[in-house]
Design an enzyme around this catalytic site. Structure first.
Site, PDB file in Angstrom:
ATOM      1  N   GLU A  93     117.031-124.927  39.873  1.00 32.84           N
ATOM      2  CA  GLU A  93     116.869-126.353  40.156  1.00 32.84           C
ATOM      3  C   GLU A  93     117.653-126.687  41.426  1.00 32.84           C
ATOM      4  O   GLU A  93     117.981-127.843  41.680  1.00 32.84           O
ATOM      5  CB  GLU A  93     117.291-127.204  38.969  1.00 32.84           C
ATOM      6  CG  GLU A  93     118.677-126.943  38.443  1.00 32.84           C
ATOM      7  CD  GLU A  93     119.036-127.882  37.299  1.00 32.84           C
ATOM      8  OE1 GLU A  93     119.101-129.090  37.538  1.00 32.84           O
ATOM      9  OE2 GLU A  93     119.251-127.378  36.172  1.00 32.84           O
ATOM     10  N   CYS A 124     117.658-126.889  33.599  1.00 37.07           N
ATOM     11  CA  CYS A 124     118.343-125.651  33.183  1.00 37.07           C
ATOM     12  C   CYS A 124     117.450-124.700  32.399  1.00 37.07           C
ATOM     13  O   CYS A 124     117.846-123.575  32.101  1.00 37.07           O
ATOM     14  CB  CYS A 124     119.575-125.982  32.340  1.00 37.07           C
ATOM     15  SG  CYS A 124     120.812-126.852  33.274  1.00 37.07           S
ATOM     16  N   HIS A 175     122.854-122.947  25.719  1.00 41.77           N
ATOM     17  CA  HIS A 175     123.045-123.424  27.092  1.00 41.77           C
ATOM     18  C   HIS A 175     124.434-124.069  27.133  1.00 41.77           C
ATOM     19  O   HIS A 175     124.774-124.883  26.263  1.00 41.77           O
ATOM     20  CB  HIS A 175     121.954-124.436  27.457  1.00 41.77           C
ATOM     21  CG  HIS A 175     122.264-125.183  28.711  1.00 41.77           C
ATOM     22  ND1 HIS A 175     122.519-124.537  29.900  1.00 41.77           N
ATOM     23  CD2 HIS A 175     122.398-126.507  28.965  1.00 41.77           C
ATOM     24  CE1 HIS A 175     122.784-125.439  30.830  1.00 41.77           C
ATOM     25  NE2 HIS A 175     122.723-126.647  30.290  1.00 41.77           N
TER      26      HIS A 175
HETATM   27  P1  HMG Z   1     133.602-137.988  29.927  1.00 44.32           P
HETATM   28  O1  HMG Z   1     133.546-139.300  30.547  1.00 44.32           O
HETATM   29  O2  HMG Z   1     134.707-137.063  30.308  1.00 44.32           O
HETATM   30  O3  HMG Z   1     133.474-138.069  28.336  1.00 44.32           O
HETATM   31  O4  HMG Z   1     132.234-137.268  30.282  1.00 44.32           O
HETATM   32  P2  HMG Z   1     134.559-138.408  27.234  1.00 44.32           P
HETATM   33  O5  HMG Z   1     135.511-139.435  27.715  1.00 44.32           O
HETATM   34  O6  HMG Z   1     133.712-138.686  26.023  1.00 44.32           O
HETATM   35  O7  HMG Z   1     135.429-137.077  27.005  1.00 44.32           O
HETATM   36  C1  HMG Z   1     134.847-135.824  26.754  1.00 44.32           C
HETATM   37  C2  HMG Z   1     135.542-135.219  25.533  1.00 44.32           C
HETATM   38  O8  HMG Z   1     136.930-135.047  25.818  1.00 44.32           O
HETATM   39  C3  HMG Z   1     135.460-136.064  24.273  1.00 44.32           C
HETATM   40  O9  HMG Z   1     135.284-135.185  23.175  1.00 44.32           O
HETATM   41  C4  HMG Z   1     136.853-136.695  24.187  1.00 44.32           C
HETATM   42  O10 HMG Z   1     137.242-137.039  22.866  1.00 44.32           O
HETATM   43  C5  HMG Z   1     137.700-135.553  24.716  1.00 44.32           C
HETATM   44  P3  HMG Z   1     134.029-135.369  22.177  1.00 44.32           P
HETATM   45  O11 HMG Z   1     134.060-136.752  21.691  1.00 44.32           O
HETATM   46  O12 HMG Z   1     132.800-135.096  23.003  1.00 44.32           O
HETATM   47  O13 HMG Z   1     134.224-134.333  21.121  1.00 44.32           O
HETATM   48  N1  HMG Z   1     139.019-135.974  25.232  1.00 44.32           N
HETATM   49  C6  HMG Z   1     140.162-135.293  24.998  1.00 44.32           C
HETATM   50  N2  HMG Z   1     140.397-134.160  24.301  1.00 44.32           N
HETATM   51  C7  HMG Z   1     141.690-133.704  24.265  1.00 44.32           C
HETATM   52  N3  HMG Z   1     142.731-134.350  24.875  1.00 44.32           N
HETATM   53  C8  HMG Z   1     142.525-135.477  25.573  1.00 44.32           C
HETATM   54  C9  HMG Z   1     141.204-136.004  25.650  1.00 44.32           C
HETATM   55  N4  HMG Z   1     140.640-137.093  26.241  1.00 44.32           N
HETATM   56  C10 HMG Z   1     139.321-137.053  25.969  1.00 44.32           C
HETATM   57  N5  HMG Z   1     143.555-136.084  26.168  1.00 44.32           N
HETATM   58  C11 HMG Z   1     130.426-135.720  30.125  1.00 44.32           C
HETATM   59  C12 HMG Z   1     131.833-136.037  29.677  1.00 44.32           C
HETATM   60  C13 HMG Z   1     130.007-134.385  29.562  1.00 44.32           C
HETATM   61  C14 HMG Z   1     129.455-136.786  29.616  1.00 44.32           C
HETATM   62  C15 HMG Z   1     130.392-135.684  31.686  1.00 44.32           C
HETATM   63  O14 HMG Z   1     131.224-134.644  32.133  1.00 44.32           O
HETATM   64  C16 HMG Z   1     129.008-135.511  32.280  1.00 44.32           C
HETATM   65  O15 HMG Z   1     128.289-136.499  32.470  1.00 44.32           O
HETATM   66  N6  HMG Z   1     128.582-134.236  32.600  1.00 44.32           N
HETATM   67  C17 HMG Z   1     127.262-133.957  33.161  1.00 44.32           C
HETATM   68  C18 HMG Z   1     126.170-134.047  32.105  1.00 44.32           C
HETATM   69  C19 HMG Z   1     126.278-132.929  31.074  1.00 44.32           C
HETATM   70  O16 HMG Z   1     126.877-131.897  31.294  1.00 44.32           O
HETATM   71  N7  HMG Z   1     125.605-133.126  29.891  1.00 44.32           N
HETATM   72  C20 HMG Z   1     125.588-132.122  28.861  1.00 44.32           C
HETATM   73  C21 HMG Z   1     124.295-132.122  28.060  1.00 44.32           C
HETATM   74  S1  HMG Z   1     122.865-132.114  29.120  1.00 44.32           S
HETATM   75  C22 HMG Z   1     122.737-130.462  29.698  1.00 44.32           C
HETATM   76  O17 HMG Z   1     123.402-129.607  29.210  1.00 44.32           O
HETATM   77  C23 HMG Z   1     121.795-130.216  30.835  1.00 44.32           C
HETATM   78  C24 HMG Z   1     122.439-129.956  32.175  1.00 44.32           C
HETATM   79  O18 HMG Z   1     123.023-128.665  32.191  1.00 44.32           O
HETATM   80  C25 HMG Z   1     121.436-130.139  33.318  1.00 44.32           C
HETATM   81  C26 HMG Z   1     120.098-129.388  33.258  1.00 44.32           C
HETATM   82  O19 HMG Z   1     119.458-129.230  32.240  1.00 44.32           O
HETATM   83  O20 HMG Z   1     119.661-129.039  34.366  1.00 44.32           O
HETATM   84  C27 HMG Z   1     123.561-130.935  32.459  1.00 44.32           C
END
Ligand code: HMG
Length: 411
Positions: A84, A116, A240
Protein backbone atom coordinates in the site's frame (compact mmCIF):
# COMPACT_ATOMS: atom_id res chain seq x y z
CA UNK A 1 -8.27 -33.91 6.67
CA UNK A 2 -7.12 -33.77 3.04
CA UNK A 3 -4.60 -30.95 2.51
CA UNK A 4 -3.15 -30.12 -0.91
CA UNK A 5 0.58 -29.97 -0.36
CA UNK A 6 1.18 -26.30 -1.15
CA UNK A 7 2.31 -23.46 1.04
CA UNK A 8 5.21 -21.40 2.32
CA UNK A 9 8.54 -23.00 1.51
CA UNK A 10 10.84 -20.20 2.73
CA UNK A 11 10.66 -16.71 4.21
CA UNK A 12 13.09 -13.76 4.37
CA UNK A 13 13.02 -10.20 5.70
CA UNK A 14 14.59 -6.85 4.93
CA UNK A 15 14.42 -4.05 7.48
CA UNK A 16 15.52 -0.42 7.45
CA UNK A 17 18.95 0.02 9.00
CA UNK A 18 17.74 2.63 11.51
CA UNK A 19 15.31 2.42 14.42
CA UNK A 20 14.14 4.54 17.35
CA UNK A 21 13.38 3.53 20.91
CA UNK A 22 9.72 3.98 21.83
CA UNK A 23 10.78 4.89 25.38
CA UNK A 24 12.65 7.86 23.91
CA UNK A 25 9.69 8.77 21.69
CA UNK A 26 7.41 8.65 24.75
CA UNK A 27 9.75 11.00 26.59
CA UNK A 28 9.81 13.41 23.64
CA UNK A 29 6.01 13.38 23.40
CA UNK A 30 5.44 13.75 27.15
CA UNK A 31 3.75 10.36 27.42
CA UNK A 32 4.49 7.74 30.16
CA UNK A 33 6.74 5.06 28.55
CA UNK A 34 4.36 2.35 29.87
CA UNK A 35 1.72 3.62 27.47
CA UNK A 36 3.80 2.55 24.46
CA UNK A 37 5.42 -0.49 26.13
CA UNK A 38 2.33 -2.02 27.74
CA UNK A 39 -0.53 0.05 26.36
CA UNK A 40 0.51 -0.60 22.73
CA UNK A 41 3.14 -3.36 23.10
CA UNK A 42 5.87 -1.65 21.04
CA UNK A 43 9.57 -1.23 21.89
CA UNK A 44 11.39 -0.13 18.73
CA UNK A 45 10.26 1.30 15.44
CA UNK A 46 12.05 0.89 12.09
CA UNK A 47 12.80 4.22 10.38
CA UNK A 48 13.53 4.00 6.63
CA UNK A 49 16.09 6.37 5.14
CA UNK A 50 15.53 7.98 1.75
CA UNK A 51 17.48 5.18 0.02
CA UNK A 52 15.30 2.46 1.60
CA UNK A 53 12.17 2.91 -0.51
CA UNK A 54 9.57 0.12 -0.90
CA UNK A 55 11.29 -1.16 -4.05
CA UNK A 56 14.74 -1.42 -2.42
CA UNK A 57 13.27 -3.10 0.68
CA UNK A 58 11.38 -5.60 -1.52
CA UNK A 59 14.43 -6.42 -3.66
CA UNK A 60 16.61 -6.86 -0.57
CA UNK A 61 14.12 -9.24 1.08
CA UNK A 62 13.80 -11.28 -2.13
CA UNK A 63 17.58 -11.44 -2.71
CA UNK A 64 18.00 -12.68 0.87
CA UNK A 65 15.31 -15.30 0.16
CA UNK A 66 17.25 -16.64 -2.82
CA UNK A 67 20.55 -16.58 -0.91
CA UNK A 68 19.14 -18.46 2.08
CA UNK A 69 16.59 -20.87 0.55
CA UNK A 70 18.66 -22.46 -2.22
CA UNK A 71 15.93 -21.54 -4.76
CA UNK A 72 17.07 -19.98 -8.04
CA UNK A 73 15.24 -17.05 -9.71
CA UNK A 74 14.91 -19.32 -12.77
CA UNK A 75 12.40 -21.46 -10.80
CA UNK A 76 9.94 -18.54 -10.38
CA UNK A 77 6.87 -18.40 -12.65
CA UNK A 78 4.82 -15.81 -10.73
CA UNK A 79 6.04 -12.74 -8.85
CA UNK A 80 3.49 -10.71 -6.89
CA UNK A 81 4.10 -7.67 -4.69
CA UNK A 82 1.57 -6.74 -2.00
CA UNK A 83 1.91 -3.10 -1.02
CA UNK A 84 0.00 0.00 0.00
CA UNK A 85 3.10 2.16 -0.56
CA UNK A 86 3.29 2.09 -4.37
CA UNK A 87 5.87 4.21 -6.18
CA UNK A 88 3.94 4.79 -9.41
CA UNK A 89 0.31 4.77 -10.63
CA UNK A 90 1.17 2.41 -13.48
CA UNK A 91 4.51 0.72 -13.03
CA UNK A 92 4.29 -1.96 -10.32
CA UNK A 93 7.09 -2.76 -7.85
CA UNK A 94 7.00 -6.36 -9.12
CA UNK A 95 8.56 -5.35 -12.45
CA UNK A 96 11.52 -3.71 -10.67
CA UNK A 97 11.96 -7.02 -8.86
CA UNK A 98 11.79 -8.86 -12.16
CA UNK A 99 14.83 -6.95 -13.37
CA UNK A 100 16.83 -6.74 -10.17
CA UNK A 101 16.35 -10.43 -9.34
CA UNK A 102 16.87 -11.71 -12.88
CA UNK A 103 13.50 -13.51 -13.08
CA UNK A 104 12.63 -15.43 -16.28
CA UNK A 105 10.93 -13.50 -19.10
CA UNK A 106 8.06 -16.04 -18.97
CA UNK A 107 7.28 -14.99 -15.38
CA UNK A 108 3.90 -13.29 -14.68
CA UNK A 109 4.32 -10.15 -12.50
CA UNK A 110 1.89 -7.73 -10.89
CA UNK A 111 1.03 -5.79 -7.73
CA UNK A 112 -1.84 -6.62 -5.35
CA UNK A 113 -3.59 -4.09 -3.12
CA UNK A 114 -6.03 -3.96 -0.28
CA UNK A 115 -4.35 -2.07 2.59
CA UNK A 116 -2.56 -4.55 4.90
CA UNK A 117 -4.33 -7.49 3.24
CA UNK A 118 -2.46 -6.91 -0.06
CA UNK A 119 0.23 -9.51 0.71
CA UNK A 120 -2.36 -12.13 1.65
CA UNK A 121 -4.16 -11.43 -1.64
CA UNK A 122 -0.87 -12.28 -3.36
CA UNK A 123 -0.36 -15.37 -1.20
CA UNK A 124 -3.76 -16.89 -2.05
CA UNK A 125 -3.44 -15.99 -5.74
CA UNK A 126 -0.08 -17.78 -5.79
CA UNK A 127 -1.31 -20.85 -3.89
CA UNK A 128 -4.28 -21.19 -6.24
CA UNK A 129 -1.94 -20.81 -9.24
CA UNK A 130 0.07 -23.77 -7.93
CA UNK A 131 -2.99 -25.90 -7.06
CA UNK A 132 -4.55 -25.19 -10.49
CA UNK A 133 -1.57 -26.76 -12.26
CA UNK A 134 -0.56 -23.52 -14.03
CA UNK A 135 2.73 -23.51 -12.12
CA UNK A 136 3.94 -26.67 -13.87
CA UNK A 137 6.54 -27.35 -11.21
CA UNK A 138 7.59 -23.72 -10.80
CA UNK A 139 7.41 -21.69 -7.57
CA UNK A 140 5.88 -18.30 -6.80
CA UNK A 141 7.51 -15.32 -5.13
CA UNK A 142 5.26 -13.03 -3.05
CA UNK A 143 6.81 -9.94 -1.49
CA UNK A 144 5.06 -7.65 1.01
CA UNK A 145 6.69 -4.21 1.23
CA UNK A 146 5.56 -1.04 2.99
CA UNK A 147 6.43 2.09 4.89
CA UNK A 148 3.84 2.87 7.59
CA UNK A 149 3.58 6.60 8.12
CA UNK A 150 1.31 8.86 10.20
CA UNK A 151 1.76 12.58 10.95
CA UNK A 152 4.38 13.43 13.59
CA UNK A 153 2.82 13.79 17.06
CA UNK A 154 -0.44 12.10 15.98
CA UNK A 155 -1.91 9.13 17.92
CA UNK A 156 -0.78 6.87 15.08
CA UNK A 157 2.88 7.95 15.36
CA UNK A 158 3.99 5.17 17.77
CA UNK A 159 2.40 2.58 15.46
CA UNK A 160 4.57 3.28 12.39
CA UNK A 161 7.23 0.92 11.00
CA UNK A 162 8.63 -0.35 7.70
CA UNK A 163 10.13 -3.37 6.00
CA UNK A 164 9.61 -6.14 3.48
CA UNK A 165 8.96 -9.87 3.71
CA UNK A 166 9.58 -12.27 0.86
CA UNK A 167 7.70 -15.59 0.73
CA UNK A 168 8.59 -18.52 -1.50
CA UNK A 169 5.47 -20.56 -2.29
CA UNK A 170 5.68 -24.04 -3.72
CA UNK A 171 4.41 -27.60 -3.71
CA UNK A 172 5.71 -29.72 -0.79
CA UNK A 173 6.57 -26.64 1.30
CA UNK A 174 9.29 -26.90 3.93
CA UNK A 175 7.63 -24.46 6.39
CA UNK A 176 3.84 -24.28 6.32
CA UNK A 177 1.19 -26.13 4.26
CA UNK A 178 -1.95 -24.07 3.57
CA UNK A 179 -5.20 -25.18 1.91
CA UNK A 180 -6.33 -22.14 -0.11
CA UNK A 181 -9.86 -23.57 -0.43
CA UNK A 182 -10.70 -23.63 3.26
CA UNK A 183 -10.15 -20.09 4.55
CA UNK A 184 -12.80 -17.88 6.16
CA UNK A 185 -13.41 -14.48 4.55
CA UNK A 186 -15.15 -11.25 5.54
CA UNK A 187 -15.45 -7.91 3.71
CA UNK A 188 -17.40 -4.70 4.15
CA UNK A 189 -16.77 -1.04 3.23
CA UNK A 190 -15.61 1.23 6.06
CA UNK A 191 -13.44 4.38 6.43
CA UNK A 192 -11.29 3.20 9.35
CA UNK A 193 -7.91 3.93 7.70
CA UNK A 194 -7.02 5.37 4.30
CA UNK A 195 -4.07 6.85 2.35
CA UNK A 196 -5.34 9.43 -0.16
CA UNK A 197 -3.16 9.67 -3.27
CA UNK A 198 -2.13 13.27 -2.56
CA UNK A 199 -0.96 12.50 1.02
CA UNK A 200 2.32 11.00 2.23
CA UNK A 201 0.79 9.99 5.58
CA UNK A 202 -2.11 7.69 6.35
CA UNK A 203 -5.31 8.95 7.95
CA UNK A 204 -6.80 6.73 10.65
CA UNK A 205 -9.93 6.74 12.75
CA UNK A 206 -8.18 4.82 15.55
CA UNK A 207 -11.16 3.61 17.62
CA UNK A 208 -13.15 2.68 14.50
CA UNK A 209 -10.14 0.80 13.08
CA UNK A 210 -9.85 -1.31 16.24
CA UNK A 211 -13.59 -2.01 16.22
CA UNK A 212 -13.51 -2.87 12.52
CA UNK A 213 -10.49 -5.20 12.97
CA UNK A 214 -12.31 -7.13 15.74
CA UNK A 215 -15.58 -7.26 13.82
CA UNK A 216 -13.73 -8.61 10.77
CA UNK A 217 -12.01 -11.21 12.97
CA UNK A 218 -15.36 -12.33 14.42
CA UNK A 219 -16.86 -12.82 10.99
CA UNK A 220 -13.85 -14.29 9.15
CA UNK A 221 -13.32 -16.75 12.02
CA UNK A 222 -17.01 -17.73 12.07
CA UNK A 223 -16.84 -18.30 8.32
CA UNK A 224 -13.72 -20.45 8.78
CA UNK A 225 -15.42 -22.49 11.52
CA UNK A 226 -18.46 -23.07 9.32
CA UNK A 227 -16.24 -24.30 6.51
CA UNK A 228 -14.05 -26.45 8.80
CA UNK A 229 -16.32 -27.72 11.58
CA UNK A 230 -14.04 -30.61 12.55
CA UNK A 231 -10.69 -28.87 12.32
CA UNK A 232 -7.78 -30.02 14.50
CA UNK A 233 -6.85 -27.61 17.35
CA UNK A 234 -4.74 -24.56 16.47
CA UNK A 235 -1.74 -24.61 18.79
CA UNK A 236 -0.54 -21.10 17.96
CA UNK A 237 -2.02 -18.05 16.25
CA UNK A 238 -0.52 -15.23 14.23
CA UNK A 239 -2.42 -12.00 13.63
CA UNK A 240 -1.94 -8.87 11.62
CA UNK A 241 0.12 -6.78 14.10
CA UNK A 242 -0.30 -2.99 13.77
CA UNK A 243 1.06 -3.10 17.36
CA UNK A 244 1.37 -6.01 19.79
CA UNK A 245 -1.58 -5.07 21.98
CA UNK A 246 -3.95 -5.28 18.99
CA UNK A 247 -2.92 -8.90 18.35
CA UNK A 248 -3.28 -9.74 22.06
CA UNK A 249 -6.75 -8.16 22.08
CA UNK A 250 -7.64 -10.06 18.92
CA UNK A 251 -6.58 -13.37 20.44
CA UNK A 252 -8.60 -12.74 23.62
CA UNK A 253 -11.53 -11.80 21.44
CA UNK A 254 -11.28 -14.99 19.40
CA UNK A 255 -11.06 -17.11 22.54
CA UNK A 256 -14.14 -15.38 23.91
CA UNK A 257 -16.00 -16.41 20.73
CA UNK A 258 -15.08 -19.97 21.66
CA UNK A 259 -16.31 -19.27 25.20
CA UNK A 260 -12.91 -20.41 26.52
CA UNK A 261 -11.80 -19.66 30.03
CA UNK A 262 -9.72 -16.49 29.68
CA UNK A 263 -8.37 -16.28 33.21
CA UNK A 264 -4.63 -16.06 33.95
CA UNK A 265 -1.94 -16.42 31.30
CA UNK A 266 -2.98 -19.86 30.05
CA UNK A 267 -3.33 -18.66 26.45
CA UNK A 268 -0.33 -16.32 26.43
CA UNK A 269 1.94 -18.96 24.93
CA UNK A 270 -0.39 -19.22 21.94
CA UNK A 271 0.72 -15.84 20.57
CA UNK A 272 3.67 -14.39 22.53
CA UNK A 273 6.56 -15.69 20.41
CA UNK A 274 4.84 -14.31 17.28
CA UNK A 275 5.04 -10.81 18.78
CA UNK A 276 8.79 -10.70 19.50
CA UNK A 277 9.88 -9.45 16.04
CA UNK A 278 6.93 -7.07 15.53
CA UNK A 279 7.76 -5.30 18.85
CA UNK A 280 11.22 -4.53 17.37
CA UNK A 281 9.95 -3.18 14.04
CA UNK A 282 6.45 -1.67 14.32
CA UNK A 283 3.70 -1.95 11.73
CA UNK A 284 4.93 -3.26 8.38
CA UNK A 285 1.39 -3.08 6.94
CA UNK A 286 1.25 -5.90 4.31
CA UNK A 287 4.18 -7.74 5.88
CA UNK A 288 3.01 -7.60 9.51
CA UNK A 289 1.23 -10.96 9.64
CA UNK A 290 4.20 -12.65 7.98
CA UNK A 291 6.67 -10.94 10.32
CA UNK A 292 4.62 -12.50 13.14
CA UNK A 293 4.83 -15.88 11.38
CA UNK A 294 8.61 -15.52 10.93
CA UNK A 295 8.90 -14.66 14.62
CA UNK A 296 6.83 -17.67 15.68
CA UNK A 297 8.76 -20.10 13.47
CA UNK A 298 12.12 -18.61 14.42
CA UNK A 299 11.37 -19.24 18.10
CA UNK A 300 9.29 -22.42 18.02
CA UNK A 301 9.41 -24.27 14.68
CA UNK A 302 10.95 -27.53 16.02
CA UNK A 303 8.31 -27.73 18.75
CA UNK A 304 5.44 -27.09 16.34
CA UNK A 305 6.34 -29.55 13.56
CA UNK A 306 3.20 -31.45 12.54
CA UNK A 307 0.89 -29.01 14.41
CA UNK A 308 -1.70 -26.58 13.11
CA UNK A 309 -1.58 -22.83 13.58
CA UNK A 310 -4.15 -20.10 12.81
CA UNK A 311 -3.45 -16.93 10.81
CA UNK A 312 -5.54 -13.75 10.57
CA UNK A 313 -4.98 -11.12 7.90
CA UNK A 314 -6.78 -7.76 8.13
CA UNK A 315 -6.79 -4.95 5.59
CA UNK A 316 -8.50 -1.70 6.52
CA UNK A 317 -11.29 -0.58 4.35
CA UNK A 318 -11.95 -3.60 4.94
CA UNK A 319 -11.35 -7.20 4.03
CA UNK A 320 -10.05 -10.04 6.18
CA UNK A 321 -9.20 -13.71 5.99
CA UNK A 322 -8.75 -16.37 8.67
CA UNK A 323 -6.88 -19.51 7.63
CA UNK A 324 -4.98 -22.43 9.09
CA UNK A 325 -1.58 -23.85 8.23
CA UNK A 326 0.16 -27.10 9.14
CA UNK A 327 3.78 -26.69 10.24
CA UNK A 328 5.95 -28.96 8.07
CA UNK A 329 8.05 -31.75 9.55
CA UNK A 330 11.30 -30.09 8.42
CA UNK A 331 10.30 -26.55 9.53
CA UNK A 332 12.87 -26.48 12.38
CA UNK A 333 15.87 -27.37 10.21
CA UNK A 334 14.62 -25.07 7.42
CA UNK A 335 14.31 -22.06 9.73
CA UNK A 336 17.87 -22.65 10.94
CA UNK A 337 19.13 -22.30 7.37
CA UNK A 338 17.02 -19.24 6.56
CA UNK A 339 18.55 -17.04 9.29
CA UNK A 340 15.66 -14.58 9.46
CA UNK A 341 17.42 -12.97 12.44
CA UNK A 342 20.08 -11.58 10.08
CA UNK A 343 17.70 -8.73 9.23
CA UNK A 344 18.17 -7.37 12.76
CA UNK A 345 21.98 -7.31 12.53
CA UNK A 346 23.73 -4.00 12.33
CA UNK A 347 20.64 -1.92 12.96
CA UNK A 348 21.52 1.45 14.33
CA UNK A 349 19.54 3.41 16.94
CA UNK A 350 18.96 7.05 16.09
CA UNK A 351 17.69 9.76 18.45
CA UNK A 352 14.31 11.46 18.15
CA UNK A 353 15.74 14.67 16.65
CA UNK A 354 17.38 12.66 13.84
CA UNK A 355 14.14 10.73 13.26
CA UNK A 356 12.16 13.97 13.03
CA UNK A 357 14.59 15.48 10.56
CA UNK A 358 14.43 12.33 8.36
CA UNK A 359 10.64 12.60 8.38
CA UNK A 360 10.58 16.33 7.65
CA UNK A 361 13.04 15.88 4.78
CA UNK A 362 10.90 13.09 3.32
CA UNK A 363 7.86 15.36 3.45
CA UNK A 364 9.40 18.58 2.13
CA UNK A 365 12.63 17.94 0.29
CA UNK A 366 12.57 17.10 -3.41
CA UNK A 367 13.99 13.72 -4.38
CA UNK A 368 17.46 14.24 -5.97
CA UNK A 369 17.91 14.25 -9.70
CA UNK A 370 20.69 11.88 -10.68
CA UNK A 371 22.34 13.09 -13.87
CA UNK A 372 23.25 9.72 -15.33
CA UNK A 373 21.40 6.46 -15.40
CA UNK A 374 22.96 3.72 -13.28
CA UNK A 375 23.22 0.25 -14.83
CA UNK A 376 22.01 -2.38 -12.38
CA UNK A 377 22.90 -6.07 -12.51
CA UNK A 378 20.71 -8.77 -10.95
CA UNK A 379 23.51 -9.50 -8.48
CA UNK A 380 21.96 -11.52 -5.65
CA UNK A 381 25.06 -11.18 -3.48
CA UNK A 382 24.48 -7.44 -3.01
CA UNK A 383 21.80 -5.15 -1.59
CA UNK A 384 20.04 -2.39 -3.50
CA UNK A 385 19.51 1.30 -2.64
CA UNK A 386 17.32 3.98 -4.25
CA UNK A 387 19.42 6.85 -5.65
CA UNK A 388 16.84 9.29 -7.10
CA UNK A 389 15.32 10.12 -10.48
CA UNK A 390 16.80 10.78 -13.91
CA UNK A 391 15.65 13.71 -16.11
CA UNK A 392 12.62 11.71 -17.28
CA UNK A 393 11.58 10.83 -13.69
CA UNK A 394 12.70 7.22 -13.99
CA UNK A 395 13.68 5.70 -10.66
CA UNK A 396 17.34 4.78 -10.29
CA UNK A 397 18.76 2.03 -8.10
CA UNK A 398 22.29 0.92 -7.31
CA UNK A 399 23.82 -2.29 -5.98
CA UNK A 400 25.78 -1.89 -2.75
CA UNK A 401 27.74 -4.48 -0.73
CA UNK A 402 25.93 -6.35 2.04
CA UNK A 403 26.95 -5.30 5.54
CA UNK A 404 30.07 -7.08 6.56
CA UNK A 405 30.22 -6.07 10.21
CA UNK A 406 29.86 -9.01 12.64
CA UNK A 407 26.40 -9.69 13.99
CA UNK A 408 25.46 -7.98 17.21
CA UNK A 409 22.50 -8.53 19.50
CA UNK A 410 21.13 -5.02 19.10
CA UNK A 411 17.80 -6.29 17.85
P1 HMG B 1 -4.19 6.25 21.53
O1 HMG B 1 -4.73 7.59 21.40
O2 HMG B 1 -2.80 6.08 22.02
O3 HMG B 1 -5.18 5.27 22.32
O4 HMG B 1 -4.26 5.60 20.08
P2 HMG B 1 -5.42 5.09 23.87
O5 HMG B 1 -5.32 6.39 24.58
O6 HMG B 1 -6.71 4.32 23.91
O7 HMG B 1 -4.22 4.18 24.44
C1 HMG B 1 -3.86 2.96 23.85
C2 HMG B 1 -3.76 1.92 24.97
O8 HMG B 1 -2.76 2.31 25.90
C3 HMG B 1 -5.04 1.72 25.76
O9 HMG B 1 -5.16 0.34 26.05
C4 HMG B 1 -4.75 2.48 27.07
O10 HMG B 1 -5.49 1.99 28.18
C5 HMG B 1 -3.27 2.18 27.23
P3 HMG B 1 -6.50 -0.46 25.62
O11 HMG B 1 -7.64 0.25 26.20
O12 HMG B 1 -6.52 -0.45 24.12
O13 HMG B 1 -6.30 -1.84 26.16
N1 HMG B 1 -2.56 3.14 28.10
C6 HMG B 1 -1.64 2.78 29.01
N2 HMG B 1 -1.16 1.56 29.36
C7 HMG B 1 -0.20 1.53 30.34
N3 HMG B 1 0.27 2.64 30.97
C8 HMG B 1 -0.19 3.86 30.65
C9 HMG B 1 -1.19 3.97 29.64
N4 HMG B 1 -1.87 5.00 29.08
C10 HMG B 1 -2.70 4.48 28.15
N5 HMG B 1 0.29 4.94 31.27
C11 HMG B 1 -4.31 3.92 18.39
C12 HMG B 1 -4.01 4.22 19.84
C13 HMG B 1 -3.97 2.48 18.09
C14 HMG B 1 -5.79 4.14 18.10
C15 HMG B 1 -3.45 4.87 17.49
O14 HMG B 1 -2.09 4.59 17.71
C16 HMG B 1 -3.75 4.77 16.01
O15 HMG B 1 -4.67 5.44 15.52
N6 HMG B 1 -2.98 3.93 15.23
C17 HMG B 1 -3.20 3.75 13.80
C18 HMG B 1 -4.41 2.88 13.52
C19 HMG B 1 -4.20 1.44 13.95
O16 HMG B 1 -3.09 0.96 14.11
N7 HMG B 1 -5.33 0.67 14.10
C20 HMG B 1 -5.25 -0.72 14.45
C21 HMG B 1 -6.37 -1.55 13.85
S1 HMG B 1 -6.55 -1.24 12.10
C22 HMG B 1 -5.24 -2.12 11.35
O17 HMG B 1 -4.59 -2.90 11.98
C23 HMG B 1 -4.96 -1.82 9.91
C24 HMG B 1 -3.72 -1.01 9.64
O18 HMG B 1 -2.56 -1.80 9.84
C25 HMG B 1 -3.75 -0.40 8.23
C26 HMG B 1 -4.00 -1.32 7.03
O19 HMG B 1 -4.80 -2.24 7.04
O20 HMG B 1 -3.41 -0.99 6.00
C27 HMG B 1 -3.60 0.17 10.59
Amino acid sequence: MHLPSVGIDAIALALPQKFISLDELALARGVPPEKYQTGLGVEKMAIPGFEEDPVALAVNAARQLFRSSGCSPQQIGLCLVGTETPVDYAKPISIYLHRMLGLPSSCRVFETKHACYGGTAGLFTALEWIVSGSAQGRSALVVCTDIACYPLQSPGEPTQGAGAIALLLSANPRLLAIDPASSGVYSHEVYDFWRPLQHKNAIANGPLSIQSYLEALTNAYKNWKERNPQHAPLLRSCYHVPYGKMARKAHQHRLSLEKKNLSGSAHKEEIETSLVFPAQVGNMYTGSLYLALASLLHHEAPLLEGSWIGLFSYGSGCTAEFFAGKVSEQAGSTMKKLHVEYAFRNRQKIDIATYESIRLQAEHKAVPLVAESIPIEADLSQNVVFRGFDQSERRLYQNVPLHTKPANTNR
